[in-house]
Design an enzyme around this catalytic site. Sequence first.
Site, PDB file in Angstrom:
ATOM      1  N   HIS A  24      -0.410   0.022  10.455  1.00  0.00           N
ATOM      2  CA  HIS A  24       0.728  -0.574  10.199  1.00  0.00           C
ATOM      3  C   HIS A  24       1.911  -0.752  11.286  1.00  0.00           C
ATOM      4  CE1 HIS A  24      -0.567  -0.395   5.723  1.00  0.00           C
ATOM      5  NE2 HIS A  24      -1.252  -1.279   6.275  1.00  0.00           N
TER       6      HIS A  24
ATOM      7  N   ASP B  35      -0.641  -5.286   9.370  1.00  0.00           N
ATOM      8  CA  ASP B  35      -1.535  -4.453  10.112  1.00  0.00           C
ATOM      9  C   ASP B  35      -1.634  -4.709  11.619  1.00  0.00           C
ATOM     10  OD1 ASP B  35      -2.528  -3.391   7.682  1.00  0.00           O
ATOM     11  OD2 ASP B  35      -4.505  -4.758   7.626  1.00  0.00           O
TER      12      ASP B  35
ATOM     13  N   GLU C 122       0.801  -1.339  -0.023  1.00  0.00           N
ATOM     14  CA  GLU C 122      -0.056   0.019   0.065  1.00  0.00           C
ATOM     15  C   GLU C 122       0.958   1.300  -0.072  1.00  0.00           C
ATOM     16  OE1 GLU C 122      -2.238  -1.058   3.455  1.00  0.00           O
ATOM     17  OE2 GLU C 122      -3.615  -2.392   2.337  1.00  0.00           O
TER      18      GLU C 122
END
Length: 591
Positions: A528, A361, A337
């Site tokens: 994260h 995550d 991401e």
Amino acid sequence: MKKISLPKIGIRPVIDGRRMGVRESLEEQTMNMAKATAALITEKMRHACGAQVECVIADTCIAGMAESAACEEKFSSQNVGVTITVTPCWCYGSETIDMDPMRPKAIWGFNGTERPGAVYLAAALAAHSQKGIPAFSIYGHDVQDADDTSIPADVEEKLLRFARAGLAVASMKGKSYLSVGGVSMGIAGSIVDHNFFESWLGMKVQAVDMTELRRRIDQKIYDEAELEMALAWADKNFRYGEDQNASQYKRNEAQNRAVLKESLLMAMCIRDMMQGNKTLADKGLVEESLGYNAIAAGFQGQRHWTDQYPNGDTAEALLNSSFDWNGVREPFVVATENDSLNGVAMLFGHQLTGTAQIFADVRTYWSPEAVERVTGQALSGLAEHGIIHLINSGSAALDGACKQRDSEGKPTMKPHWEISQQEADACLAATEWCPAIHEYFRGGGYSSRFLTEGGVPFTMTRVNIIKGLGPVLQIAEGWSVELPKAMHDQLDARTNSTWPTTWFAPRLTGKGPFTDVYSVMANWGANHGVLTIGHVGADFITLAAMLRIPVCMHNVEEAKIYRPSAWAAHGMDIEGQDYRACQNYGPLYKR
């Protein structure tokens, strides 16, 4: 194109310059300190790439301005990025210190009685403080005899911690972060902050649209023979997991093959964009063959790519691992991401340890009460106070299954130069590749699925940027946890069981953000985090101080905290000192 040389560590032996007896009596002892320091570093350290660390010793002992300048000339010609000054005696403080403001520096003053090495250390550090050039102090706890050439354990620990962090600083300088794509789903870390990279890390940002990846795949800007090798390797080593998609979204064999091929091509092309590939030059693609000099990268993926094309999960996981179809090799650093700030935490961890990093995550806090309510079983052992579920579809390194073994046979993640092919194969065997869930990834893809073995020490980190303050670093040391299978299956099924999982239990202190596990989760600054093998929070703290990044949260024992000596002048509370010093000095490469 000539390969960029690795940074070296410069050793500066400094000496009392008075001739006719004083200097002459100290030459051998002083130079022996320099040689012992170089030997220690050469024996016990490697660059993140696996190469042996080289030390450069000044040609002569340094007594004043002329010899200091000669030393600097030598260091400048040999890519010295870190310096350690050593002495057993009194020398002339500001006349002999390393004055390069951007180069990490430490001074080891020998703790002996015959000559006042401690006095020089204090005088030199005072000069550093007055001139605004922070330096690290190294002074042994116990007095040594003048003819004792050994390096005490406490001195060795500081020398190596300083050298590890200093080399990380020097290794990042001049490199780039490759941003493939832009902002992913509004994630702040993917709003790549050029000023942060330039001012704090000495790096550039190379922004490349995802259409460049598409172009390279479509126009075959890659090594076609390597693609066939990668496909054959995947056919041999990939185990495929459950396809949880509804029947209308399941792909047939030919479609799955196309997804696998494109996923491997993404890995190859992102790698080539990072570091270059001379094979492309042989095809007449000289510009593309150079790469972008990237030491870390991020791939946006969601959603502008993944709504149409296979996601980046396979590519990211393989690049971040210590092995692929070419065998065991140095892991890359690729943030899913395009979370550049988590990518920086990964980069820090890799540079400090040489190991692969687990990107995840920080998904769920499970209290003991909630676990018992859902599963009917109680948490115990390391997990007794609760656990954090670390899970993400993307770039967790396959090393994270912890199928490698340390010298005692315990599960771990090794530096790549210590990993055997058998251990790499074991990590692959512990991994399933599950078809991506269509609702998340309309273009398909494969997510790696593994479970981290329990009882492994880890350090979780994260860099955040705070407006008005700048970057801060979070650190949480703890352990992976192995749950009973039935308990794991129930908890895992409540999120996405096609993704890799690490159950994490931070070490609690009973204070502040480490009062309990819930507080760790509540104080984490973003969605994260990164797991680095080992309890290495002290190394992160030293590195952060060099870069002038304050640490806003950690559970490292105070005795292990090692920062420049000038930090002590910024107040009496050790963490407040860090904030005030970082604000006072500003970013290392301030503009």
